[in-house]
Design an enzyme around this catalytic site. Sequence first.
Site, short mmCIF file in Angstrom:
data_model
loop_
_atom_site.label_atom_id
_atom_site.label_comp_id
_atom_site.label_asym_id
_atom_site.label_seq_id
_atom_site.Cartn_x
_atom_site.Cartn_y
_atom_site.Cartn_z
CD GLU A 1 81.65 -16.46 34.54
OE1 GLU A 1 81.71 -15.53 33.71
OE2 GLU A 1 82.45 -16.57 35.47
CD GLU B 1 86.15 -19.29 34.69
OE1 GLU B 1 86.35 -18.06 34.79
OE2 GLU B 1 85.45 -19.78 33.77
C1 LIG Z 1 83.80 -11.18 36.93
O1 LIG Z 1 84.59 -12.23 36.47
C2 LIG Z 1 83.86 -13.29 35.87
O2 LIG Z 1 83.32 -14.13 36.83
C3 LIG Z 1 84.75 -14.04 34.96
C4 LIG Z 1 86.10 -13.93 34.79
N1 LIG Z 1 86.42 -14.80 33.79
C5 LIG Z 1 85.28 -15.40 33.37
N2 LIG Z 1 84.27 -14.96 34.12
C6 LIG Z 1 85.17 -16.34 32.20
O3 LIG Z 1 84.52 -17.54 32.58
C7 LIG Z 1 86.53 -16.60 31.57
O4 LIG Z 1 86.30 -17.03 30.24
C8 LIG Z 1 87.40 -15.32 31.65
O5 LIG Z 1 88.59 -15.47 30.91
C9 LIG Z 1 87.71 -15.07 33.14
C10 LIG Z 1 88.69 -13.92 33.37
O6 LIG Z 1 88.08 -12.72 33.02
#
Ligand SMILES: CO[C@H](O)c1c[n+]2c([nH]1)[C@H](O)[C@@H](O)[C@H](O)[C@H]2CO
Length: 448
Positions: free
Chosen positions: A166, A353
């Site tokens: 991300e 994810e």
């Molecule tokens: C808008 O959500 C994001 O794509 C996102 C959500 N999340 C994430 N990225 C991260 O990659 C994780 O480490 C977070 O724990 C997980 C939950 O918040």
Amino acid sequence: MARIDFPKDFVWGTATASYQIEGAYQEDGRGLSIWDTFSHTPGKVFNNDNGDIACDSYHRYEEDVALLKKLGVTAYRFSIAWPRIFPQGTGEVNEKGLEYYRKVVDALLEAGIEPCVTLYHWDLPQALQDKGGWDNRDTIDAFVKYAEVVFKAFDGKIKQWITFNETWCVSFLSNYIGLHAPGNTDLQLAINVAHHCMVAHGEAVKKFRALGIRGEIGTTHNLSWCEPYSKSAEDVAAAHRNRAFNNEWFMEPTFKGTYPQFMVDWFASKGAKVPVLPGDMETIAQKIDFIGVNYYSGGFGRYKKGDGLFDCEEVQIGFDKTYMDWNVYAEGLYKVLSWVHEEYGDTPIYITENGACYEDVLAEGNRVHDTLRTDYYKKHFIQCHRLVESGVPLKGYFAWSLLDNFEWAEGYRKRFGIVYTNYETLERYPKDSYYFIQDVIKNGGFEA
Ligand SMILES: CO[C@H](O)c1c[n+]2c([nH]1)[C@H](O)[C@@H](O)[C@H](O)[C@H]2CO
């Protein structure tokens, strides 16, 4: 009720990240990361929670692997902590850090589970941040040296590699919005960080190819879907700017070696420009073997002058909400992955994810009847099946997350796990959603 079945070779997994589950933040030579600094800074994280202990997976990884094996997954996505390998970001390799991940990887392989490893899931060595972090182009070389050590150490054992998790969060969330480490609020800085991370991604792919490392390499971007609230040109354009900020700004360079010009112009109107050097865009657009997509939510947007960075306001149309106040918008998953396929072709896609946060209550017998989370998974699995049936090259799905864990600025109050983590005893208790996913994997599908 209709039966939906997935391809026999569809990959089912779960995902975690080093800073969120490992703990042992000063053990065996680990250096400090920007998240240690950030979480130890009062007021940055809810309740001043930190990852010093987290789920203690550094010592309990065998319990985690046993949960994965019982779940029936064939893959497990986790991240390697750069500060365990290079405590100072560069220089001497910390052999004890490598040794920990050798134990994790060997335990997974022994259990018949393929490791899917993210090189960078936000825990930048603090020593590099002290020299400018991702705003400093030297960090690109440091990242490639770190990647090379890990590629060589696990060649033949780890066969699926993700360079970055991300880059939108690493850049805009952490350096413009300021919610995550290191907590800056500067648009130009965020654009610099995004660019340098994408160059670092491309350089790591080049190194992977040059070394002849076995397996596949890709990257993971978080994509969302903003649907125009009306068909008016203003709403359509506003919703597109919202999507482009989250999606195209990263996908266009990764696949086409260009930034979307209308967004370059938009940022220029805000006084920010991309620090492109000759050769950067060709480096970023190295061919990848798969694209990882993290999808959680989306919504509807319409034009409103002055609203946010893109004159686009969200319109509440009555979506159910998770405990993160995110819309449950499963069709957005179908829309965004259909767009990826249309725009970027047949590169295999993995959902690296997807999951939901709800207020979990520990019931009798250490059960958690998380019906809302199970329902969230059902809705999104139905869209995954729809995508496969429509010819989108969706090859696998990783649920976020295996365990309740350190949820960044939200600390431990927000639980995403399909396994409940008791933070007092560090015991793990599978939730009902764990048993639902176990059943889907075992039977190759479910009654929708
Ligand atoms: C808008 O959500 C994001 O794509 C996102 C959500 N999340 C994430 N990225 C991260 O990659 C994780 O480490 C977070 O724990 C997980 C939950 O918040």
